[in-house]
Design an enzyme around this catalytic site. Structure first.
Site, PDB file in Angstrom:
ATOM      1  N   LEU A  76      10.015  43.756  16.293  1.00  0.00           N
ATOM      2  CA  LEU A  76       9.237  42.732  15.605  1.00  0.00           C
ATOM      3  C   LEU A  76       9.870  42.271  14.295  1.00  0.00           C
ATOM      4  O   LEU A  76       9.244  41.567  13.499  1.00  0.00           O
ATOM      5  CB  LEU A  76       7.807  43.230  15.400  1.00  0.00           C
ATOM      6  CG  LEU A  76       7.143  43.669  16.726  1.00  0.00           C
ATOM      7  CD1 LEU A  76       5.793  44.290  16.468  1.00  0.00           C
ATOM      8  CD2 LEU A  76       7.033  42.525  17.705  1.00  0.00           C
ATOM      9  N   CYS A  77      11.113  42.671  14.056  1.00  0.00           N
ATOM     10  CA  CYS A  77      11.852  42.176  12.893  1.00  0.00           C
ATOM     11  C   CYS A  77      12.276  40.724  13.117  1.00  0.00           C
ATOM     12  O   CYS A  77      12.652  40.353  14.214  1.00  0.00           O
ATOM     13  CB  CYS A  77      13.116  43.014  12.679  1.00  0.00           C
ATOM     14  SG  CYS A  77      12.837  44.498  11.710  1.00  0.00           S
ATOM     15  N   HIS A  78      12.224  39.953  12.028  1.00  0.00           N
ATOM     16  CA  HIS A  78      12.690  38.569  12.092  1.00  0.00           C
ATOM     17  C   HIS A  78      14.213  38.515  12.072  1.00  0.00           C
ATOM     18  O   HIS A  78      14.846  39.292  11.367  1.00  0.00           O
ATOM     19  CB  HIS A  78      12.163  37.786  10.882  1.00  0.00           C
ATOM     20  CG  HIS A  78      10.684  37.611  10.887  1.00  0.00           C
ATOM     21  ND1 HIS A  78       9.829  38.596  10.459  1.00  0.00           N
ATOM     22  CD2 HIS A  78       9.902  36.587  11.285  1.00  0.00           C
ATOM     23  CE1 HIS A  78       8.574  38.176  10.594  1.00  0.00           C
ATOM     24  NE2 HIS A  78       8.585  36.962  11.097  1.00  0.00           N
ATOM     25  N   MET A 114      14.153  46.877   6.483  1.00  0.00           N
ATOM     26  CA  MET A 114      14.588  47.429   7.766  1.00  0.00           C
ATOM     27  C   MET A 114      16.106  47.332   7.925  1.00  0.00           C
ATOM     28  O   MET A 114      16.740  48.187   8.546  1.00  0.00           O
ATOM     29  CB  MET A 114      13.893  46.713   8.936  1.00  0.00           C
ATOM     30  CG  MET A 114      12.390  46.908   8.990  1.00  0.00           C
ATOM     31  SD  MET A 114      11.821  48.616   8.710  1.00  0.00           S
ATOM     32  CE  MET A 114      12.656  49.477  10.029  1.00  0.00           C
ATOM     33  N   GLU A 115      16.678  46.273   7.348  1.00  0.00           N
ATOM     34  CA  GLU A 115      18.128  46.107   7.410  1.00  0.00           C
ATOM     35  C   GLU A 115      18.819  47.235   6.631  1.00  0.00           C
ATOM     36  O   GLU A 115      19.813  47.815   7.094  1.00  0.00           O
ATOM     37  CB  GLU A 115      18.515  44.736   6.833  1.00  0.00           C
ATOM     38  CG  GLU A 115      18.288  43.574   7.788  1.00  0.00           C
ATOM     39  CD  GLU A 115      16.803  43.245   8.045  1.00  0.00           C
ATOM     40  OE1 GLU A 115      15.929  43.694   7.264  1.00  0.00           O
ATOM     41  OE2 GLU A 115      16.528  42.542   9.032  1.00  0.00           O
ATOM     42  N   ASP A 129      28.823  61.195  15.153  1.00  0.00           N
ATOM     43  CA  ASP A 129      29.663  60.984  16.336  1.00  0.00           C
ATOM     44  C   ASP A 129      31.093  61.456  16.109  1.00  0.00           C
ATOM     45  O   ASP A 129      31.686  62.105  16.969  1.00  0.00           O
ATOM     46  CB  ASP A 129      29.661  59.492  16.704  1.00  0.00           C
ATOM     47  CG  ASP A 129      30.534  59.201  17.909  1.00  0.00           C
ATOM     48  OD1 ASP A 129      30.413  59.930  18.911  1.00  0.00           O
ATOM     49  OD2 ASP A 129      31.332  58.247  17.866  1.00  0.00           O
TER      50      ASP A 129
END
Lengths: 163, 163, 163, 163, 163, 163
Positions: A76-78, A114-115, A129
């Site tokens: 739901l992020c733009h 969020m970014e 990793d």
């Protein structure tokens, strides 16, 4: 703070929130997190950075690239056209850990928390990793927002910041 | 365990490790992590799952979709055609947290630890995104590999598993 | 060599060629190309690699990541799960150029030439991007296949290889 | 022209440059490059375009689609919402080559040179892919910026333009 | 046919179904659908194909490229490395429509129906996009599976096929 | 309405139309479509939504995520940073069908019809995917634009709207 989840309409269905009436302001967010590693891994990372085998260099690129694609990953992020991104690392010798910090910036209608968080977690996962052949017990933790500014909700700064 | 980082060649340059001579075996990995939230957010999540506003349902889909794209995000991961993926959540009432667990599976030449870890972190970030209007202090932590099997290095199980 | 383009059916419409009846063999391909830069840029790249500002390190990661996504970019390429990828650079002092070489490998039904070529061009474009503030006249050239093996058409080695 | 690489901070770490304070202006860039092919391939391309088997039509679409995704491929490129894209081809009979030109446009805070260059190289790589069954010796060369305008650095036009 | 939805575990949570124990067989699927357009649009498409302005050529490429990425779009689809893809169009003069058919193929553990369907819908949406300046009333319909083979459920052929 | 396809230049070559001189206005579009399913599937979907096995919840997320990526799928669509997206479903008991509706919004230079249509078709395809073990005869139909507003061409509303 609102008292409700804002990604739902009145029927309880998820929506990508309407931000078209919001003002464009300068949005900034900084997030951080850490990965705790064995002493051997920490040594390999530190020496690798100085000489060759640049784990943190690759992790920085991965964090920056993933942050740009946050809206593809978080449903739901733009979609956002970020104007600035950086990822920094600090070696925490005593905790045998690497601290990652990501800052995102945008002149726009919605925040970039969020970014910044996606940049941090992807950078930390990349360290995992590249070092997992030496140590499978590494752990990511303390991933949180440090600071944000811009928009109607204004500035936020997490209190007990320990770097 | 090897004593060296394995994503570098002799000159110290990163490579995507050559796995073409490895045997294909059944690879499994389970990773987990948690997000600690305020009491209000936990209540909203729990009630949302039961009735409407399904935060965990969206986070599960996000985790599954991101795990499939791990190789696009983590620079030196091999492209993998996963044969199974699941994401599960446990509400930890006492810790005011949500525990996410992701399991990935593949019949192939390389392990799926990173896929399980990417599924977990993206699921947790999605919870963050959907609840951040209520609480900006949420934190992701305890993200680690729980179990893996398959390949030359065989089985790994983290010791002190607390669910 | 065939005397016809093989990405078309009898009506002249493009198809993604059917390889499902082909044998899986070990496929290898190496491609190379160069970017010619000003003396200032070459100096910045060389010094950056030794000390800080690692242009080639970022370009290597970009090349590896793009090669994995070749099938998303080149319309009729098959999706491939590459088993090995590397990108190497050679500084050509006299020509004031950087030579990039990419090798891709796969045990599969179709060749990996396009993956090697995409790795090379993306690595070179990344060098261009990171140096363009100093020099807009840089040029990519000599991008070609050096070597391939595997499959029905067997081995190919370009004759006049100049490194 | 600046005398320094601009994708690094003071510590020499790569960043996605902060453009949030830059003025939005109309940005244009045109890049070009060529692929040299055998006489047979050139004939197949030319006849294909006229009748059926439209190599250049597919390559044009590939170039346009890849240029939109430049920021996903080139690590430090900003995400951009391009407002115009075109890819054109010229058959160079004498040189037995195809010349590709890509123009990108945007009203924004940062230039679109990399988008034009990515459009050109992907279009040329697509020609390579579709013709490689006939000729593995094809070569991409002369890939450079032809023209750009907009932003603080203003207009640039490459001198010796030979079309 | 099973009597239950198979993308859920016993708790009713969605999973990407475990196919790791399934046999690899040759999987084929063909899907079709149509777009109904105005007489003017049909004329433009037909003439465009013959001469210039190749709507169907672009739509074919779009369908092929999207089918490869089905697993990125449909949340519980397995990542698949398709071995063959084709998209064909038939002009239905009387119905003033274009019929699109997509065939996908793979030697693998899971079916390719969704890939064929995604190829069809994306091809039709591309026709819509390229013609929408002339006609906003176009409609997609009759999108269904025509044929599939391979795997435990074996062959399926839709009964009343009207082309 | 224009009398010509607008994705072509004078030579008949496709371009991504230049919108850089267009005014930014509020753009809205709503599209809809349906999937016709067997009675068993409809029952499973309806019961799943109420209790567990949330087909429509997953389809909604899929539709929203795909609509954001429309420009990656439809070759000549402009990259857009949508400001609002929603997907809604209506159970059509009598027709044994599910109706999907998607609304997209943006303050920008170009329309969002394709985004709304892509959201609808991906949501419907996801329903197909999750129910195909029960019924392979499901069909998507009646996919069309319902409403759009903004831009030079102004408002459009499809006449015979049947919900």
């Amino acid at each position: 703070m609102q008292s409700q989840l804002n990604h739902f309409d009145e029927q309880g269905n998820v929506v990508m929130v309407d931000v078209s009436a919001k003002n464009a302001t300068l949005r900034t967010a900084t997030a951080q997190g850490r990965i705790t590693v064995s002493a051997d891994v920490l040594r390999a990372i530190v020496q690798g950075t100085a000489a060759k085998g640049d784990v943190l260099g690759v992790a920085r690129v991965a964090g920056i690239m993933a942050a740009k694609r946050t809206w593809e990953l978080i449903p739901l992020c733009h979609p956002l056209a970020l104007s600035h991104l950086s990822v920094d690392f600090t070696i925490l010798e005593q905790e045998s850990a690497v601290l990652a910090q990501c800052t995102a910036q945008l002149w726009g209608q919605t925040g970039v928390e969020m970014e910044a968080l996606t940049g941090v977690t992807t950078a930390l996962l990349t360290i995992y990793d590249m070092c997992k052949a030496m140590d499978r017990g590494m752990e990511l933790s303390d991933i949180h927002l440090v600071y944000k500014d811009g928009g109607k909700s204004g500035q936020y700064r997490r209190e007990e910041e320990q770097t």
